[in-house]
Design an enzyme around this catalytic site. Structure first.
Site, PDB file in Angstrom:
ATOM      1  N   THR A  10       0.706  -0.647  -0.020  1.00 51.28           N
ATOM      2  CA  THR A  10       0.117  -0.117  -0.242  1.00 51.28           C
ATOM      3  C   THR A  10       0.775   1.136   0.017  1.00 51.28           C
ATOM      4  OG1 THR A  10       0.084  -0.133   2.524  1.00 51.28           O
ATOM      5  CG2 THR A  10      -1.876  -1.480   1.101  1.00 51.28           C
ATOM      6  N   THR A 127      18.650   1.469   3.106  1.00 50.60           N
ATOM      7  CA  THR A 127      18.203   2.729   2.583  1.00 50.60           C
ATOM      8  C   THR A 127      19.994   3.297   2.787  1.00 50.60           C
ATOM      9  OG1 THR A 127      17.934   4.489   3.630  1.00 50.60           O
ATOM     10  CG2 THR A 127      18.096   2.141   5.107  1.00 50.60           C
ATOM     11  N   GLU A 129      19.764   5.790   4.477  1.00 55.11           N
ATOM     12  CA  GLU A 129      19.987   6.321   5.834  1.00 55.11           C
ATOM     13  C   GLU A 129      21.668   5.255   6.781  1.00 55.11           C
ATOM     14  OE1 GLU A 129      18.607   9.065   7.689  1.00 55.11           O
ATOM     15  OE2 GLU A 129      17.811   9.151   5.814  1.00 55.11           O
ATOM     16  N   TYR A 151      15.424   3.982  13.336  1.00 55.85           N
ATOM     17  CA  TYR A 151      15.173   3.980  11.861  1.00 55.85           C
ATOM     18  C   TYR A 151      16.553   3.374  11.346  1.00 55.85           C
ATOM     19  CZ  TYR A 151      14.431   4.169   6.744  1.00 55.85           C
ATOM     20  OH  TYR A 151      14.113   3.218   5.557  1.00 55.85           O
ATOM     21  N   LYS A 155      17.257  -0.756  10.476  1.00 58.57           N
ATOM     22  CA  LYS A 155      17.626  -1.359   8.986  1.00 58.57           C
ATOM     23  C   LYS A 155      18.967  -1.856   9.294  1.00 58.57           C
ATOM     24  CE  LYS A 155      14.128   0.592   5.893  1.00 58.57           C
ATOM     25  NZ  LYS A 155      13.509  -0.838   5.111  1.00 58.57           N
ATOM     26  N   ARG A 186       4.356   9.986  -3.009  1.00 57.24           N
ATOM     27  CA  ARG A 186       5.034  10.274  -1.381  1.00 57.24           C
ATOM     28  C   ARG A 186       3.970  10.311  -0.269  1.00 57.24           C
ATOM     29  NH1 ARG A 186       9.571   8.214   1.194  1.00 57.24           N
ATOM     30  NH2 ARG A 186      11.072  10.166   1.063  1.00 57.24           N
TER      31      ARG A 186
HETATM   32  P1  NAP Z   1       5.937   3.696   3.024  1.00 56.73           P
HETATM   33  O1  NAP Z   1       5.376   5.143   1.404  1.00 56.73           O
HETATM   34  O2  NAP Z   1       6.119   4.320   4.539  1.00 56.73           O
HETATM   35  O3  NAP Z   1       5.226   2.567   2.857  1.00 56.73           O
HETATM   36  C1  NAP Z   1       5.241   1.443   3.357  1.00 56.73           C
HETATM   37  C2  NAP Z   1       4.609   0.518   3.918  1.00 56.73           C
HETATM   38  O4  NAP Z   1       4.300   0.002   5.284  1.00 56.73           O
HETATM   39  C3  NAP Z   1       3.025   0.850   3.837  1.00 56.73           C
HETATM   40  O5  NAP Z   1       2.272   0.054   2.711  1.00 56.73           O
HETATM   41  C4  NAP Z   1       2.984   0.274   5.220  1.00 56.73           C
HETATM   42  O6  NAP Z   1       1.527  -0.133   5.055  1.00 56.73           O
HETATM   43  C5  NAP Z   1       3.553  -0.676   5.674  1.00 56.73           C
HETATM   44  N1  NAP Z   1       3.899  -1.166   6.674  1.00 56.73           N
HETATM   45  C6  NAP Z   1       4.610  -0.142   7.661  1.00 56.73           C
HETATM   46  N2  NAP Z   1       4.125  -1.350   9.118  1.00 56.73           N
HETATM   47  C7  NAP Z   1       3.905  -2.808   8.391  1.00 56.73           C
HETATM   48  C8  NAP Z   1       3.523  -3.868   9.963  1.00 56.73           C
HETATM   49  N3  NAP Z   1       3.944  -3.477  10.591  1.00 56.73           N
HETATM   50  N4  NAP Z   1       3.560  -5.132   8.702  1.00 56.73           N
HETATM   51  C9  NAP Z   1       2.567  -4.309   7.740  1.00 56.73           C
HETATM   52  N5  NAP Z   1       3.313  -3.597   6.583  1.00 56.73           N
HETATM   53  C10 NAP Z   1       3.051  -2.608   7.283  1.00 56.73           C
HETATM   54  O7  NAP Z   1       7.328   4.119   2.044  1.00 56.73           O
HETATM   55  P2  NAP Z   1       7.624   3.418   0.550  1.00 56.73           P
HETATM   56  O8  NAP Z   1       8.858   4.788   0.825  1.00 56.73           O
HETATM   57  O9  NAP Z   1       7.436   2.861   0.461  1.00 56.73           O
HETATM   58  O10 NAP Z   1       9.505   3.263   1.155  1.00 56.73           O
HETATM   59  C11 NAP Z   1       9.076   1.365   0.947  1.00 56.73           C
HETATM   60  C12 NAP Z   1      10.825   0.687   2.013  1.00 56.73           C
HETATM   61  O11 NAP Z   1      11.784   1.446   1.003  1.00 56.73           O
HETATM   62  C13 NAP Z   1      10.433   0.747   3.166  1.00 56.73           C
HETATM   63  O12 NAP Z   1      11.058  -0.004   3.713  1.00 56.73           O
HETATM   64  C14 NAP Z   1      11.214   1.470   2.976  1.00 56.73           C
HETATM   65  O13 NAP Z   1      11.994   2.081   4.820  1.00 56.73           O
HETATM   66  C15 NAP Z   1      12.165   2.063   2.305  1.00 56.73           C
HETATM   67  N6  NAP Z   1      12.906   3.134   1.383  1.00 56.73           N
HETATM   68  C16 NAP Z   1      12.387   4.358   1.139  1.00 56.73           C
HETATM   69  C17 NAP Z   1      13.210   4.577   0.735  1.00 56.73           C
HETATM   70  C18 NAP Z   1      12.460   6.828   0.095  1.00 56.73           C
HETATM   71  O14 NAP Z   1      13.014   7.436  -0.231  1.00 56.73           O
HETATM   72  N7  NAP Z   1      10.754   6.483  -0.385  1.00 56.73           N
HETATM   73  C19 NAP Z   1      14.102   4.987   0.525  1.00 56.73           C
HETATM   74  C20 NAP Z   1      15.170   4.398   1.082  1.00 56.73           C
HETATM   75  C21 NAP Z   1      14.507   2.975   1.694  1.00 56.73           C
HETATM   76  P3  NAP Z   1       0.113   0.473   5.412  1.00 56.73           P
HETATM   77  O15 NAP Z   1      -0.527   1.725   4.484  1.00 56.73           O
HETATM   78  O16 NAP Z   1      -1.115  -0.541   6.154  1.00 56.73           O
HETATM   79  O17 NAP Z   1       0.152   1.640   6.849  1.00 56.73           O
HETATM   80  O1  G4F Z   2      12.069  13.704   3.924  1.00 57.67           O
HETATM   81  P1  G4F Z   2      12.080  13.261   5.125  1.00 57.67           P
HETATM   82  O2  G4F Z   2      12.002  12.905   5.848  1.00 57.67           O
HETATM   83  O3  G4F Z   2      13.397  11.840   4.529  1.00 57.67           O
HETATM   84  P2  G4F Z   2      14.776  10.363   5.485  1.00 57.67           P
HETATM   85  O4  G4F Z   2      14.697  10.987   6.557  1.00 57.67           O
HETATM   86  O5  G4F Z   2      15.468  11.590   4.406  1.00 57.67           O
HETATM   87  O6  G4F Z   2      14.314   9.865   5.224  1.00 57.67           O
HETATM   88  C1  G4F Z   2      13.281   9.422   3.652  1.00 57.67           C
HETATM   89  O7  G4F Z   2      14.475   8.775   3.213  1.00 57.67           O
HETATM   90  C2  G4F Z   2      15.464   7.484   3.546  1.00 57.67           C
HETATM   91  C3  G4F Z   2      16.635   7.460   2.299  1.00 57.67           C
HETATM   92  O8  G4F Z   2      17.892   7.778   2.770  1.00 57.67           O
HETATM   93  C4  G4F Z   2      14.442   5.993   3.635  1.00 57.67           C
HETATM   94  F1  G4F Z   2      15.358   4.782   3.984  1.00 57.67           F
HETATM   95  C5  G4F Z   2      13.262   6.539   4.283  1.00 57.67           C
HETATM   96  O9  G4F Z   2      12.150   5.428   4.632  1.00 57.67           O
HETATM   97  C6  G4F Z   2      13.003   7.675   4.263  1.00 57.67           C
HETATM   98  O10 G4F Z   2      11.977   7.104   2.962  1.00 57.67           O
HETATM   99  O11 G4F Z   2      13.328  14.389   5.025  1.00 57.67           O
HETATM  100  C7  G4F Z   2      14.954  14.368   5.082  1.00 57.67           C
HETATM  101  C8  G4F Z   2      15.522  15.785   4.942  1.00 57.67           C
HETATM  102  C9  G4F Z   2      15.944  15.475   6.836  1.00 57.67           C
HETATM  103  O12 G4F Z   2      17.246  15.433   6.503  1.00 57.67           O
HETATM  104  C10 G4F Z   2      15.273  16.438   7.287  1.00 57.67           C
HETATM  105  O13 G4F Z   2      15.618  17.196   8.376  1.00 57.67           O
HETATM  106  O14 G4F Z   2      14.813  16.889   4.968  1.00 57.67           O
HETATM  107  C11 G4F Z   2      14.677  17.341   6.384  1.00 57.67           C
HETATM  108  N1  G4F Z   2      14.034  18.345   6.814  1.00 57.67           N
HETATM  109  C12 G4F Z   2      13.852  19.207   7.079  1.00 57.67           C
HETATM  110  N2  G4F Z   2      12.223  20.054   7.692  1.00 57.67           N
HETATM  111  C13 G4F Z   2      12.662  17.593   7.009  1.00 57.67           C
HETATM  112  C14 G4F Z   2      11.705  18.778   7.201  1.00 57.67           C
HETATM  113  N3  G4F Z   2      11.968  16.079   7.084  1.00 57.67           N
HETATM  114  C15 G4F Z   2      10.649  16.829   6.980  1.00 57.67           C
HETATM  115  N4  G4F Z   2      10.230  15.248   7.147  1.00 57.67           N
HETATM  116  N5  G4F Z   2       9.904  17.360   7.466  1.00 57.67           N
HETATM  117  C16 G4F Z   2       9.917  18.748   7.661  1.00 57.67           C
HETATM  118  O15 G4F Z   2       9.513  20.143   7.736  1.00 57.67           O
END
Ligand code: NAP
Ligand code: G4F
Length: 372
Positions: A10, A127, A129, A151, A155, A186
Site C-alpha cells: 500500500t 536505505t 540512511e 530507523y 535497517k 509520496r
Molecule cells: P511507505 O510509503 O511509508 O510505505 C510503507 C509500507 O509499509 C506501507 O504499505 C505500510 O502499510 C507498510 N507497513 C508499515 N508497517 C507495517 C507492518 N507492521 N506490517 C505490514 N506492513 C507495514 O514507504 P516507501 O517510501 O514506499 O518505502 C518502501 C520501503 O523502502 C521502506 O522499507 C522504506 O524504509 C524503504 N526506503 C524508502 C526510501 C524512499 O526514499 N522512499 C529510500 C530507501 C529505503 P500501511 O499502508 O498499512 O501503513
Molecule cells: O523527507 P525526509 O523525512 O526523508 P529522510 O529522513 O531522508 O528519509 C527518507 O529517505 C530515506 C532514504 O535516505 C528512507 F530510508 C526513509 O524511509 C525515508 O523515505 O527528510 C529529508 C531531510 C532530512 O534531513 C530532514 O531533517 O529533510 C529534512 N527536513 C527539513 N524540514 C524535513 C523537514 N523533513 C521532514 N520530514 N519534514 C520537515 O519539515
C-alpha cells in the site's frame, strides 16, 4: 507465470512496483494490514485485476507472515514494509525495530520454514540512511555505515541479516541501498511532498505558510517509478548482490523548496540564517490571482522539525547498478521530479476545492429543499 509477494504494497514503492510487475506478466500478491479507515488509495486502481491479490498480515506477526508465504509460494519477495519515517522512529524506536529489523528476519525465516530457500529470491529495502553521519562522499557499496537514527539502526540489522542468510544458507537475498526517491504518491509528511503540497495550497490561497526544519540538509532525490525497476533488476541478476541506487546528484531542502515554489508560480528569496531563515515571496507569475503574496513570508523554520541527530549529506554513486544492471540513473531529472510533483498537487488542491464546493452547494440545496 511468476509469482511475486510484496510487503508494504500500500506504500509509495509497493504501488509502483505492483504496476511494474503486472506489466511484466507477474501474478502479484501483497500483504496488507487491517485498518478501520481505507488506506488503499495508491492501489485502488489495481484491486479486481485478475493477477492482483491481497492477504492480511503484519510484519510484527510471525504466524501471519509464514501463513501468507506458505499459501502464495512466491518466486520473488519484495520486502518493502517498514515504519519508514526517520523522525517518527525517535518517538517509536521499539516499534520501528520490531517491524524494520525483526520483520526482515521473519520474512527470511518464513521462506526457510516453507522450504522455499533454494527457490525464492528476496529483495530487502535497505536505505541510504545506513550511511548516516557520513564517512565519505559520495557513498557506494563499500562506504562504511554509521546509522544515525533508530530507523537506520533497525535497517542496519535488516541489511546484515540478509547478508547472513545469503552466506549461511546460500539464499538469493539482496539489499537495494536506495537513496531518497519521491513521487506524486509520496507520503505527505516527507519533506518533498510536504513542500509540493504547501506550494500548491499557498498558490491557491489554502495555506499561509510552510514550516520546515533543516533547510541545508542535502539529499540525492530520484523518482520512485524509476527506482522500482531497479528492485526487479537486482533480483534478475545472475548472482545475489547488494546495490546502491541513486542519481549521483544532490540538492538541499532549500533548493527543493525554491524549485517547487517556482513551479507553483511563486519566486522565493531567502533572508536570515539557521532558525531565523525565511523564504519571502519576491514575485509571482500572475499578479491578479496571487499578487497579494508578494513581500510575504511563505517559508519559516520551526525547530519542531529538527531531529536529535540528522543525516545531512547524502550523495549516492550508482556506478555498480549502471554497469551490472544497465540501470539509467538519469531517466528523470531533479527538475522534472519537482515539476511533476507540483503539477500533481496543484491539480489535487484544485479538485479537492471543487469537490468541497459541490458538497457545500449540495448541503445548501438540501437545506433549502431545492434537491431532495
Ligand atoms: P511507505 O510509503 O511509508 O510505505 C510503507 C509500507 O509499509 C506501507 O504499505 C505500510 O502499510 C507498510 N507497513 C508499515 N508497517 C507495517 C507492518 N507492521 N506490517 C505490514 N506492513 C507495514 O514507504 P516507501 O517510501 O514506499 O518505502 C518502501 C520501503 O523502502 C521502506 O522499507 C522504506 O524504509 C524503504 N526506503 C524508502 C526510501 C524512499 O526514499 N522512499 C529510500 C530507501 C529505503 P500501511 O499502508 O498499512 O501503513
Ligand atoms: O523527507 P525526509 O523525512 O526523508 P529522510 O529522513 O531522508 O528519509 C527518507 O529517505 C530515506 C532514504 O535516505 C528512507 F530510508 C526513509 O524511509 C525515508 O523515505 O527528510 C529529508 C531531510 C532530512 O534531513 C530532514 O531533517 O529533510 C529534512 N527536513 C527539513 N524540514 C524535513 C523537514 N523533513 C521532514 N520530514 N519534514 C520537515 O519539515
Amino acid at each position: 507465470m511468476k509469482k511475486a509477494l510484496i510487503t508494504g504494497i500500500t506504500g509509495q514503492d509497493g504501488s509502483y512496483l505492483s504496476e511494474f510487475l503486472i506489466g511484466k506478466g507477474y501474478e502479484v500478491h501483497g500483504i496488507i494490514r487491517r485498518s478501520s479507515v481505507d488506506f488503499r488509495e495508491r492501489i485502488a486502481h489495481l484491486e479486481g485485476h485478475r493477477h492482483f491479490h491481497l492477504h492480511y498480515g503484519d510484519m510484527g506477526d510471525t504466524l501471519s507472515i509464514i501463513q501468507v508465504v506458505g499459501k502464495v509460494q512466491p518466486d520473488e519477495i519484495y520486502n518493502l514494509a517498514a515504519q519508514s519515517h526517520v523522525q517518527v522512529s525517535f518517538d517509536s524506536p521499539e516499534y520501528t525495530a520490531n517491524v524494520d529489523a525483526t520483520g526482515v528476519l521473519r520474512i527470511l525465516e518464513a521462506v526457510r520454514q516453507c522450504g522455499l530457500e533454494q527457490h525464492c529470491r528476496i529483495y530487502q529495502a535497505s536505505t541510504s540512511e545506513l550511511y548516516g553521519r557520513v564517512e565519505e562522499v559520495p557513498q557506494n557499496e563499500d562506504t562504511p555505515f554509521h546509522p544515525y537514527s533508530p530507523y537506520a539502526v533497525a535497517k542496519l540489522y535488516g541489511y546484515w541479516i540478509v547478508k547472513e542468510y545469503r552466506e549461511a544458507y546460500h539464499m538469493f537475498c539482496c539489499n537495494g541501498i536506495l537513496f531518497n526517491h519521491e513521487s506524486e504518491r509520496r507520503g505527505e509528511t516527507f519533506v518533498t511532498r510536504k513542500i509540493t503540497l504547501a506550494a500548491a495550497r499557498i498558490r491557491q490561497g489554502r495555506q499561509e505558510k510552510l514550516y520546515l526544519g533543516n533547510l541545508s540538509s542535502l539529499r540525492d532525490w530520484g523518482y520512485a517509478k524509476d527506482y522500482v525497476e531497479c528492485m526487479w533488476l537486482i533480483l534478475q541478476h545472475d548472482k545475489p548482490e547488494d546495490f546502491v541506487i541513486a542519481t549521483g546528484q544532490q540538492h538541499t531542502v532549500r533548493e527543493f523548496c525554491e524549485r517547487a515554489f517556482h513551479y507553483a508560480g511563486l519566486k522565493l528569496r531567502w533572508e536570515g540564517e539557521g532558525a531565523d531563515e525565511k523564504g519571502i515571496c519576491e514575485a509571482v507569475d500572475d499578479t491578479t490571482a496571487c499578487g497579494h503574496l508578494v513581500g510575504k513570508t511563505l517559508v519559516e523554520v520551526s525547530p519542531d522539525f529538527y531531529r536529535p541527530t540528522d543525516v545531512v549529506n547524502l550523495l549516492g554513486d550508482p556506478a555498480k547498478a549502471q554497469r551490472l544492471l544497465g540501470w539509467n540513473p538519469e531517466k528523470t531529472s531533479f527538475d522534472q521530479l519537482v515539476k511533476l510533483m507540483v503539477e500533481n498537487d496543484m491539480a489535487k488542491i484544485a479538485s479537492d476545492d471543487a469537490a468541497a464546493r459541490v458538497r457545500c452547494n449540495l448541503a445548501e440545496y438540501l437545506e433549502k429543499g431545492i434537491v431532495k
